[in-house]
Structure formats: structure tokens, C-alpha cells
Enzyme design. Structure first.
Site, PDB file in Angstrom:
ATOM      1  N   CYS A 176     -18.344 -21.642 -14.998  1.00  0.00           N
ATOM      2  CA  CYS A 176     -17.436 -21.383 -16.137  1.00  0.00           C
ATOM      3  C   CYS A 176     -16.308 -22.405 -16.234  1.00  0.00           C
ATOM      4  O   CYS A 176     -15.738 -22.585 -17.307  1.00  0.00           O
ATOM      5  CB  CYS A 176     -16.790 -20.017 -16.006  1.00  0.00           C
ATOM      6  SG  CYS A 176     -17.897 -18.660 -15.731  1.00  0.00           S
TER       7      CYS A 176
HETATM    8  O1  KQY Z   1     -17.806 -16.898 -17.813  1.00  0.00           O
HETATM    9  C1  KQY Z   1     -17.234 -17.809 -18.350  1.00  0.00           C
HETATM   10  N1  KQY Z   1     -17.935 -18.791 -18.894  1.00  0.00           N
HETATM   11  C2  KQY Z   1     -15.749 -17.822 -18.573  1.00  0.00           C
HETATM   12  C3  KQY Z   1     -15.002 -16.680 -18.056  1.00  0.00           C
HETATM   13  C4  KQY Z   1     -13.695 -16.594 -18.759  1.00  0.00           C
HETATM   14  C5  KQY Z   1     -12.830 -15.537 -18.272  1.00  0.00           C
HETATM   15  C6  KQY Z   1     -11.478 -15.601 -18.902  1.00  0.00           C
HETATM   16  N2  KQY Z   1     -10.530 -14.796 -18.236  1.00  0.00           N
END
Ligand code: KQY
Length: 365
Positions: free
Chosen positions: A357
Site C-alpha cells: 500500500c
Molecule cells: O490498502 C491500501 N492500499 C491503503 C490503505 C490505506 C489506509 C489509510 N488509513
């Protein structure tokens, strides 16, 4: 300012390559918001730094940093990491950065997805998100590449995985959630994915990881590891709310063929034991009206699937759990040509995601 292209990737012959294709660099953003990251984001900055330096052993890394944090990040990151100023609302470049496309003729472009902080005013994680929504444009501009803007179609990069051979993997839980594109039905969403990413077939896993604040991003649940091969987050504990989610995904994926007609081979990757936020951890986070509140005792969406492929390597999270080694061995057996680097993932998980992420690969054109 360079205006977005008015044509579409599929019309222009551009497509998103698989993550295992050769990469020219990795993008990251620097965490700082104290209402998502405990203790003024200092522990998170250390965790991000470890990820950036680990990737830099394999390939170039660029970290986007706000003006306020520019000196701090520049001083802490080594000379192997490029630091550029990119203001943002938080540090999730997988979701706010461009999805890079190639055309097989040496050209690179980006898709600049409309972003609404994982749900806008109905379940989104913070507001405003205007700076996040400009990150992709800024990265494309720094790289001097043309971009397609998906106005009217909200998507995050963590909500998709591709095999670069015509297949896209996503979840219904996220993409059909009315807080993303309430004006579009499943067929229309699938048509947009095909247009922007030039894929032939979409695999719709029903749900992602239990209690994932992204509404079930696929990049925490399952990913392609090679053409026709998928790694899936798994638990054997039938009392775990994750069990039914993983079982349904397994049954669905095993019944599918890919765009080349191959039957999909699915490998189970165990989850760590359930991880919950502690009182101490939650206490270090600033309370803010416009940010999603965190609660002690709440289960986090921990998963080893949230790893990143780099040239010759895989950077994956560990959770100080007996499954760390088992998961690393499974991923290594699926990608034997890659060195596996495991880094502590809890601090990033506290912010709501993990290594995949917080990174965005830029393929070689
Ligand atoms: O899982 C993702 N690609 C991003 C997670 C974002 C979480 C924001 N608090």
C-alpha cells in the site's frame, strides 16, 4: 500544466504490466499526519525508511515529502533514495499515485485515478483529500509522462492486481461499494477497468480481508505471483470471520480460467494470528474530527499478501508471529528467483495498510 489525454489507454495500445515485469524505480510518500500515525508519525517514518532503504538495495526509489517534512526526510533517508517535494494528505502512493502503463514500444504513461479517500463522505477515512488526488498528476509531471485522468470513476491502485496478460483481480466488496462509484453497475465498472488498463477479463473475488478499512482491497487478500498463479490469504480457523471470506475466494478462483485459458493455480498463504490495536498504540494518535477514529482492541487487517515485488526481490511484512517464516517460505517457493526481505509491518499496519500500500512500482518502458 499538461492536460490529461482525451483518448483511452486501450484505444492507444497501453496496458498495465504485471508487478514482476522489470521496474525502473519505486515511488513512496513520507508519513506525517498525527491523526493517523501515532507519536507524530515518528515510528511510522522509521518503518517507511526501512522499506525505502530495503528497496534501494534492488532499484532506485523516490520518496515524495511535504514541504514541512522535506528537511527531516532528506536528512534521514540515505543518498540512495531520491527525495522530492510532493504535498499529500497521507502516505499511500499505491492508491494516490499513478498506475503506470506501457505499450511495448518503449513508451510509458500513467492513469491518474479519481481518489476519494476510500469512500468520500460515506465511510472515507479522512477529509480533505484534495492533495492526495493531485499526487498522480505530480508524479507524471516529474517523470514527464502523459496521463489519462479517470474523472467520474473512483479507483485506488490497491484495489487491483493484474497479470499483464489480460487478467485483472479485484474484490466486489471494494469496487461495488456505493461509496466509490454509486452511479455505475458491475458491468459498467468492468468496462471502465478494461478501458483504462487494457485487460480482457476481470476476476471478482467477493470479499477482502476482514475489517480492512479500505473496504477489502485485493492487495491485502490475493495477488498474481506468475501467469496463472495466485497467492491467497488463508486461515484454517473456522471460527475466524476471515475463514468464510478466504474459503469463498478459493472456491471462486479455483473455478476460473485466465484470459489465456489456463486454470488458475491458487496457493494458500497463512495469516498471522489476529492482531489488535493496543491502548498504548491508540493513545499516541491525535484525535481529529475529520479522521477515522481508532479504537483499542480493534482487529487489524494483517496479511502477508501485502508485499511488493522489486527487481530480483520481494519486500514483505513480518508481524513477530510464528507464521512469519512459514509465509516467507511459501512466497519464496512461489517466486524462487527472488530474494525475500521481511521487514516489521506492525507500525505500517497501525496506519491501515502495509508494504504494498505504501509503494508504487514504475515499470521499465
Ligand atoms: O490498502 C491500501 N492500499 C491503503 C490503505 C490505506 C489506509 C489509510 N488509513
Amino acid at each position: 500544466m499538461a492536460l490529461p489525454l482525451t483518448s483511452t489507454p486501450s484505444a492507444d495500445g497501453f496496458y498495465m504490466p504485471a508487478e514482476w515485469a522489470a521496474q525502473s524505480q519505486t515511488w513512496m510518500l513520507w508519513p506525517e499526519r498525527p491523526d493517523n500515525w501515532r507519536f507524530g508519525a515518528k515510528p511510522a517514518q522509521k518503518a517507511y525508511l526501512a522499506v525505502a532503504e530495503a528497496i534501494a538495495r534492488f532499484q532506485p526509489v523516490t520518496v515524495g515529502v511535504s514541504a514541512d517534512q522535506f528537511e527531516n526526510a532528506s536528512a534521514r533517508l540515505s543518498e540512495h533514495v531520491r527525495v522530492v517535494e510532493i504535498s499529500n494528505n497521507d502516505a499511500w502512493v499505491r492508491d494516490t499515485g499513478p498506475t503506470f502503463l506501457i505499450n511495448g514500444k518503449g513508451e510509458l504513461r500513467g492513469v491518474d485515478w479519481e481518489f476519494n479517500a476510500w469512500g468520500g463522505l460515506t465511510g472515507g477515512l479522512y477529509q480533505p483529500w484534495n492533495r492526495d488526488d493531485q499526487v498522480a498528476q505530480k508524479i507524471c509531471s516529474i517523470e514527464r509522462i502523459a496521463r489519462y485522468r479517470s474523472d467520474g470513476f473512483v479507483l485506488e491502485g490497491g484495489a487491483i492486481h493484474v497479470d499483464g496478460e489480460g487478467m485483472l483481480l479485484t474484490t466486489e466488496e471494494c469496487l461495488l461499494n456505493p461509496n466509490r462509484n454509486p452511479h455505475l453497475n458491475k458491468i459498467e465498472i468492468e468496462a471502465r477497468l478494461k478501458t483504462y488498463l487494457n485487460v480482457e477479463k476481470v476476476l471478482w473475488v467477493p470479499e477482502g480481508i476482514f475489517n480492512d478499512e479500505t473496504n477489502g482491497h485485493i492487495d491485502n487478500m490475493a495477488c498474481f505471483v506468475a501467469p496463472g498463479k495466485i497467492a491467497l490469504a488463508w486461515t484454517d480457523d473456522e471460527r475466524d470471520p476471515q475463514y468464510q471470506r478466504s474459503l469463498t475466494a478459493l472456491q471462486y478462483l479455483e473455478s476460473q480460467r485466465d484470459a489465456k485459458g489456463r486454470k488458475l493455480e491458487v496457493t494458500k498463504v497463512p495469516l498471522p494470528s489476529p492482531l489488535v490495536q493496543t491502548e498504548d498504540e491508540v493513545d499516541g494518535i491525535d484525535r481529529a474530527f475529520h479522521a477515522w477514529p481508532r479504537r483499542a482492541g480493534e482487529r487489524m487487517a494483517a496479511s502477508y499478501i501485502n508485499f511488493l515485488m522489486v527487481n530480483g526481490g520481494i519486500i514483505m511484512p513480518s508481524f513477530n508471529d510464528p507464521m512469519d517464516e512459514i509465509a516467507a517460505n511459501i512466497i519464496s517457493s512461489l517466486c524462487p528467483e527472488r530474494d525475500i526481505v521481511q521487514l516489521p509491518g506492525r507500525e505500517i499496519l497501525l496506519g491501515g495498510g502495509n508494504i504494498h500500500c505504501i509503494t508504487q512500482q514504475q515499470p521499465v518502458a
